[in-house]
Design an enzyme around this catalytic site. Sequence first.
Site, PDB file in Angstrom:
ATOM      1  CD1 TRP A  65      -2.960   1.479   0.811  1.00 21.68           C
ATOM      2  CD2 TRP A  65      -1.410   2.430   2.096  1.00 21.68           C
ATOM      3  NE1 TRP A  65      -3.413   2.730   1.133  1.00 21.68           N
ATOM      4  CE2 TRP A  65      -2.473   3.346   1.934  1.00 21.68           C
ATOM      5  CE3 TRP A  65      -0.318   2.828   2.871  1.00 21.68           C
ATOM      6  CZ2 TRP A  65      -2.481   4.607   2.506  1.00 21.68           C
ATOM      7  CZ3 TRP A  65      -0.328   4.084   3.445  1.00 21.68           C
ATOM      8  CH2 TRP A  65      -1.394   4.967   3.257  1.00 21.68           C
ATOM      9  CG  HIS A  66       3.460   2.398   3.223  1.00 26.74           C
ATOM     10  ND1 HIS A  66       2.808   1.444   3.958  1.00 26.74           N
ATOM     11  CD2 HIS A  66       3.497   3.507   3.999  1.00 26.74           C
ATOM     12  CE1 HIS A  66       2.461   1.956   5.122  1.00 26.74           C
ATOM     13  NE2 HIS A  66       2.855   3.208   5.183  1.00 26.74           N
ATOM     14  N   GLY A  67       3.679   1.741  -1.429  1.00 24.11           N
ATOM     15  CA  GLY A  67       4.286   2.054  -2.714  1.00 24.11           C
ATOM     16  C   GLY A  67       4.385   0.823  -3.576  1.00 24.11           C
TER      17      GLY A  67
END
Lengths: 507, 338
Positions: free
Chosen positions: A327-329
């Site tokens: 989700w962060h990248g």
Amino acid sequence: MLFNSYEFLLLFLPLTIVLFIVCGRLLGKRAAFGSLVVASLVFYARWNPPYVLLVIASILFNYGTGCLQHGIIQRRGKASRAVLAFGVATNLALLGYFKYANFFVDTVARATASSWHIEPIVLPLAISFFTFTQIAYLVDVWEGMVCSYSFLDYCFFVLFFPHLIAGPIVRHHEILPQVQESDGRLKFDNLAVGLTVLAMGLFKKVVFADGIAEHATYVFSQATAGVAPDFAAAWGGVLAYACQIYFDFSGYSDMAIGLGCIFGVRMPLNFNSPYKARSIIDFWRRWHMSLSRFLRDYLYIRLGGNRKGVTRRYTNLMVTMLLGGLWHGAGWTFVIWGGLHGMYLLVNHAWGKLTNGQRWAGSRPMLVVYHIITFIAVLVGWVFFRAKTFSTAVCMLKGMAGLNGIRLSPGFEKFLSHWAAWLPVRFAHIDFEFVAFLWLLILLPTIFFMPNTQEIMYRVRPALKQAESMAAVLWRPSPRWALLTGLALAIALLKMGRVTEFLYFQF
Amino acid sequence: MSIGWSKSDLSPRRYLALAALTAFVIVGIPASFFCWAYSQGRLVAPALSGNVCFDEKARFLRNSPNKQCDVLVIGSSMALNNIDSEAMLKHLPPGTRLLNAGAYNMKISQTRALLDCLLAVYRPRNVIFVCGLMDFNKTPGPTQFFDASEVIHFINGRSAWVPILLRHFDLQYYVKWSFRILQIRSSRRDYFSVMFDACGSIPLEISFPKVDERRWNLKVDPEQLDPAEYEELASIADSVRSRGLTLICIQPPMKRGSVPMAVSAAVDEHWSRMERILATRGFHLWNHSAMGLSDDYFCDYSHLNNKGAPIFSEIVGREANSEGPKERVASTQTSRIH
């Protein structure tokens, strides 16, 4: 538009406050909150106007799906489940297309050595945040936890600019009851508290995070370019990044809470001194709290949580953390970071079970050991989080382990000349500026020993569900605090020349 | 939402007023002073890129009334210091409008980005890219860059200077440059001079022996060449070609001995590579590296001074005026000695 820009602070925010006051006085509460919806759309459009249509389409779709669930279909029946699945799948497809399509195609092309390629897709700002907010809403509707809201209320819940770009990921029952109870009038006490918290957040971001950022960037970019950092530079670089992301996210979270407070809306707490955590479980209760809560409630528990045996529990934990990392990248380093934290959590749970009921495990010296181990584990995680490639991360970790050599500044040579032959060190210039070490000397004690903003502001509780504060320094509306607020604001404004993005904006 | 504000506390209005007053005294008074200083020309240009020369050049272009040119010179200090506008104009048709947009410390990638801005504003017919070997060198750390649309608006004068000043306000930066900027704006006896002539060139008034010894004795090191910069050169040529303009790419003279014999083959390979890149796009490299000028004409190992720049500029002017290239790729051994 960034919170730490003159455009936002000197133009957008004052105009929005004036509009809110005028609409509230002349047209009433609905118009006042309507003005905030319009302002939020302008705020978003400033980045890329056509993408406002995407946000509006997403809102219309989710509100429509919610209404469909609400009114027509029998709660938790088959049809209701199908509508929920369709709604969640559509949101995830939107997120998947914009955020992960390039990553997916590149990975497949690399794995199959094919020339499969798609044009780079521009990632709409905040898509991860408004998508998660709305998925949570749809699930809550399906579970019957949502009473009917007007379209304006729903728009306000999704779009309210303090949380729109980088969270916190809000829940409808946190925000909308406050809107319904509000009289739509701006109150000077809210304004004073909000501005104080905003000034604290701005100071953290502009002075602390941006001040140390260049030193972290230097070490990591050197490692990316193939220059292996030595022991001191590697540790310095990682600690600098740990401080940068801490004050960056802490500053942003404070600013979001302060901005909400100005308009009389308390936001959920999103950041609570995570480096003071004594375990990784505790760390995730303090770092990006609203994301942790989302992942727990809508992923971990839905996968079965801890209800289906130990193996399943650990599998669920690992899956949740891997997806949290992704989700962060869209990159493998983020997946590794998530996986690493998943592993930490497994070890943490296993250790907890092993030492359950043993007094020595809770003794004071052990707590200090836990604290140090947790912080080092988090630092190792940050290496993967910050590094652009796996090889850069490995290069940094080697440096931290001393495998790239240990250097000491030539200034130490005269003090250590007798032992020089016995020490595994070289006396040479260190690739980490002295001023960066000074920064660390200021920032690390601030992180570990100072109360955080919410603890200082405990008396007026600007955020939702704040824990008790034992802080020695408590804010009170005194001339001294007014002067300090003005001073923090002024220093931040003077340092704001180079507008730098908040790290969490890219997620 | 209600806040626990007791009656014994300072009232919210007073609290806000005191905080605002404090911020205003600390920010407002210095800000007013800086605005005044900028309007008086006593402040370094807003840090659009962080490269003082680039920023000063952008200010110079903004303040120049003429927003059109026929011949545009681009590049780093190779273009800025090696061109004497007056000498060059002598050999161009009367009425030709010349603009030297060179600025020191510009990498080729930055020149390419600036070129796109300049072509949008000035619409020249010919582009002269003066580029030396060192422009291709690797630089440690990330390259400083700028926001192209902001630069275009700034040069065009479409953006007011107060918001630009605010956007790039950095107290440390302005204080650091407060005295130095006045000095380098008014003298060409400093390697970092930003005292532009009417067309934006700065022929330096520095001659041997009053030179910086380190700069004077520097040698070319082909190992420092960055392969990515060749792609940027190709990109410049493509950009000019796509607009139907002429690109004249020039290697300026180099001081004798600045290319050690041991690396001359590598240097020749560099020029051949440049020539190949340009030739595939219908352009040529005009190589004046071995023009044979004595040390009197240089201010360091690769920059001409105010005696050398006019001689070189006259040649550039003549070449720009002529249709075709006079000289193809030359090598350190075979260049014509004047």
